[in-house]
Design a protein around this motif. Structure first.
Motif, short mmCIF file in Angstrom:
data_model
loop_
_atom_site.label_atom_id
_atom_site.label_comp_id
_atom_site.label_asym_id
_atom_site.label_seq_id
_atom_site.Cartn_x
_atom_site.Cartn_y
_atom_site.Cartn_z
N SER A 295 0.79 -1.23 0.00
CA SER A 295 0.00 0.00 0.00
C SER A 295 0.82 1.28 0.00
O SER A 295 0.25 2.37 0.00
N ASN A 296 2.15 1.15 -0.01
CA ASN A 296 3.00 2.34 0.08
C ASN A 296 4.08 2.34 -0.99
O ASN A 296 4.81 1.34 -1.14
N LYS A 308 3.99 4.53 -8.93
CA LYS A 308 2.81 4.20 -8.12
C LYS A 308 2.49 2.70 -8.13
O LYS A 308 1.40 2.29 -7.77
N ILE A 315 -1.18 2.03 -6.80
CA ILE A 315 -1.70 2.89 -5.72
C ILE A 315 -2.24 4.17 -6.34
O ILE A 315 -1.58 4.81 -7.15
N LYS A 316 -3.47 4.50 -5.95
CA LYS A 316 -4.13 5.66 -6.54
C LYS A 316 -4.96 6.38 -5.49
O LYS A 316 -5.46 5.75 -4.54
N ASN A 317 -5.11 7.67 -5.67
CA ASN A 317 -6.06 8.43 -4.86
C ASN A 317 -7.37 8.45 -5.61
O ASN A 317 -7.47 9.04 -6.69
N LYS A 322 -7.38 6.26 -0.41
CA LYS A 322 -6.26 5.48 -0.93
C LYS A 322 -6.81 4.17 -1.49
O LYS A 322 -7.45 3.40 -0.78
N GLN A 323 -6.53 3.94 -2.78
CA GLN A 323 -7.00 2.72 -3.45
C GLN A 323 -5.78 1.92 -3.90
O GLN A 323 -4.91 2.43 -4.60
N TYR A 340 -8.87 -0.76 0.19
CA TYR A 340 -8.91 0.62 0.66
C TYR A 340 -8.41 0.54 2.10
O TYR A 340 -9.21 0.45 3.05
N GLU A 342 -7.16 2.31 4.43
CA GLU A 342 -7.53 3.25 5.49
C GLU A 342 -9.00 3.11 5.88
O GLU A 342 -9.46 3.73 6.85
#
Length: 573
Positions: A295-296, A308, A315-317, A322-323, A340, A342
């Motif tokens: 995820s990071n 990304k 990883i995308k916003n 956070k997706q 997701y 978070e």
């Protein structure tokens, strides 16, 4: 007597307090359960409307906050026999398989069997000279520069429905030694890289990739219906057919004939994928903090840019969330696997039809579940101003993008217009004296004025990237004599394929291979001259011809076909 009554009252109070807390918690749980019921009803309604009952469909699974689940199947797995999809129906994950391959390599690194920064030549010495420049990590992150075998097959006229096994895949990778870019200088998605990763797993573990995945991934995590499809002997294990839509009718693809692995071809069902998702969310797999690892972002290119893509995930916003996601697509199958982190949410979509946009469906499901968390960002409003006509006239001219595409700016009264080689014309709107934007699509251009007041460069801005465009020289008319220079057969010997360029009715016509027509609907096309040996070629974008020292045409270069850059063909003598 009075003190006894007080003590008795306190006793009753202390007994009642836990009961009251329990009742409050129970009430809260009931409310959450009712909310989840409402949410799942909305999702079910959405899926029924998108998929229907008498067409191919799929399975959808959701995990939310540990105790909320959704798992349902829709549509048909087999139209001919009217078999319904169920939660046990197995689908090809296609590229969602990649994160399993990456996970296997993390396990091998954890056990000290390899290092992700090892050069791939250490394990695959048969590869071309780039083997010592590319690391395992580069393959995982798609920063190796390797072209992708799926596009090479299309360019090389190799049908996706002909038998294709791992040996064919590796042979193709070995035969085409040209990289899209030097290692670790750009992100370039490549199925080839993940096929090589499977080879590395086999080399290090001394096991077949399918056996390794079963022994160290599927079995320990109780993914009991998951398997690697790598042999025609496994055909009886397939529980669904794959479909495409042709003229409003569903057409079944031929039986599976692709037996490659590493990049694709893990078959599984929604039950197993939810089990896997639950393990990841609960952090109870044999790799600590795996969810945090995928995820990071962490990897940077040589120029310092951070990509990304992590370990088989993008990883995308997405609307402020956070997706962490990967999609899959192969003949007749589509898939989505998303976290997701978070929001403690996992969504899985498995489809046996190409007719449904799986990513759009994923986002619509997310919008329903996290409706109170998403943030809609309004499009930037641009203020239009009036620019002096004389200044507009100074911007008129032809400018060439780095890929050769010609931008033709024209001044029509008080309006600056942009014409592309395909004859599409768009109005430009000024937001300052030298910066203009388009309303038809999201792009801007900035004219660079030199001290003498002339414009020699335009910066084209699109998709977050700035492209410098230099003023083009005078473009000659393509005469019949010039056409003869470009006409001929162009051959790529590595793939053994020919691209003829012929003169038909005073036009230059390019004939790409049948695979491009079959799978991308790219057939014979007129190529249009843009000057300086550049041509526009419709959906093949830009062509560049190169000359030898005598000035004769020697090469045809198809500059960008997505996962293959600068595909080069030599003119036949």
């Amino acid at each position: 007597m009075k003190s006894k009554q007080i003590l008795k009252s306190f006793s009753i109070l202390f007994i009642c307090m836990p009961l009251m807390a329990f009742a409050f918690k129970d009430q809260k749980n009931k409310k959450a359960k009712n909310n989840w019921n409402i949410i799942t009803e909305k999702i079910d309604s959405l899926l029924k409307s998108e998929i229907g009952t008498d067409s191919p469909g799929g399975s959808v699974g959701i995990l939310y906050k540990n105790d909320h689940t959704f798992q349902r199947a829709y549509g048909l797995s087999d139209i001919e026999n009217q078999k319904q999809n169920t939660n046990q129906t197995q689908f090809n994950l296609a590229s969602v398989s990649k994160h399993f391959t990456a996970y296997a390599l993390l396990l091998l690194e954890k056990d000290g069997k390899l290092q992700l920064d090892d050069p791939i030549g250490k394990y695959l010495p048969y590869l071309p000279k780039y083997k010592d420049e590319i690391s395992i990590r580069n393959l995982i992150q798609h920063t190796s520069g390797l072209t992708s075998t799926d596009v090479l097959q299309l360019l090389g006229n190799i049908s996706f429905e002909s038998t294709w096994n791992q040996e064919d895949e590796i042979k193709l990778i070995r035969s085409y030694s040209k990289l899209n870019s030097p290692p670790n200088t750009a992100f370039s998605y490549s199925n080839s890289g993940y096929s090589l990763l499977a080879e590395i797993i086999e080399n290090v573990s001394k096991m077949h990739y399918a056996d390794f995945m079963e022994t160290y991934v599927f079995s320990p995590l109780s993914l009991n219906s998951s398997f690697v499809f790598h042999s025609p002997n496994q055909m009886e294990k397939l529980t669904t057919k794959a479909y495409k839509k042709v003229k409003n009718k569903f057409v079944r693809y031929n039986e599976e004939s692709n037996y490659t692995y590493g990049a694709s071809n893990i078959f599984t069902n929604i039950t197993d994928m939810l089990t896997w998702g639950k393990h990841i969310l609960a952090n109870d797999i044999p790799y600590d903090n795996y969810l945090s690892k995928i995820s990071n972002t962490y990897n940077t290119l040589i120029d310092g840019d951070t990509i990304k893509y992590t370990y088989g995930f993008n990883i995308k916003n997405y609307k402020g969330l956070k997706q962490v996601r990967h999609s899959g697509g192969t003949l007749g199958f589509r898939s989505q696997f998303a976290f997701y982190p978070e929001n403690d949410l996992c969504i899985v979509i498995l489809l046996n039809t190409e007719s449904i946009n799986s990513y759009k469906l994923l986002n619509r499901i997310c919008d329903i579940i996290l409706s109170d968390k998403i943030v809609e960002t309004a499009a930037k409003k641009r203020k239009e101003i009036k620019v002096d006509r004389k200044l507009l006239q100074s911007y008129a001219g032809k400018f060439r993008l780095p890929n050769g595409l010609l931008l033709d700016f024209k001044c029509d009264n008080d309006t600056l217009k942009l014409q592309f080689p395909d004859d599409n014309v768009f109005n430009l709107h000024a937001e300052s004296n030298n910066v203009f934007f388009l309303k038809a699509f999201d792009a801007q251009c900035e004219f660079k004025l030199s001290p003498n007041g002339k414009v020699e460069e335009v910066i084209w801005k699109q998709g977050g990237v700035d492209y410098p465009c230099l003023k083009a020289g005078k473009i000659e008319e393509l005469t019949p004599e010039m056409q003869k220079e470009f006409a001929g057969n162009y051959i790529n010997k590595e793939l053994n394929v020919t691209y003829p360029v012929k003169i038909v009715n005073n036009k230059l016509i390019l004939s790409p291979p049948q695979t491009l027509k079959t799978y991308l609907n790219i057939g014979e096309m007129e190529i249009k001259y843009l000057g300086e040996d550049y041509f526009s070629a419709g959906r093949l974008d830009m062509l560049k011809f190169e000359r030898n020292e005598n000035g004769s045409i020697k090469l045809l270069i198809i500059q960008d076909v997505g996962r293959v850059k600068n595909f080069t063909l030599t003119k036949e003598n």
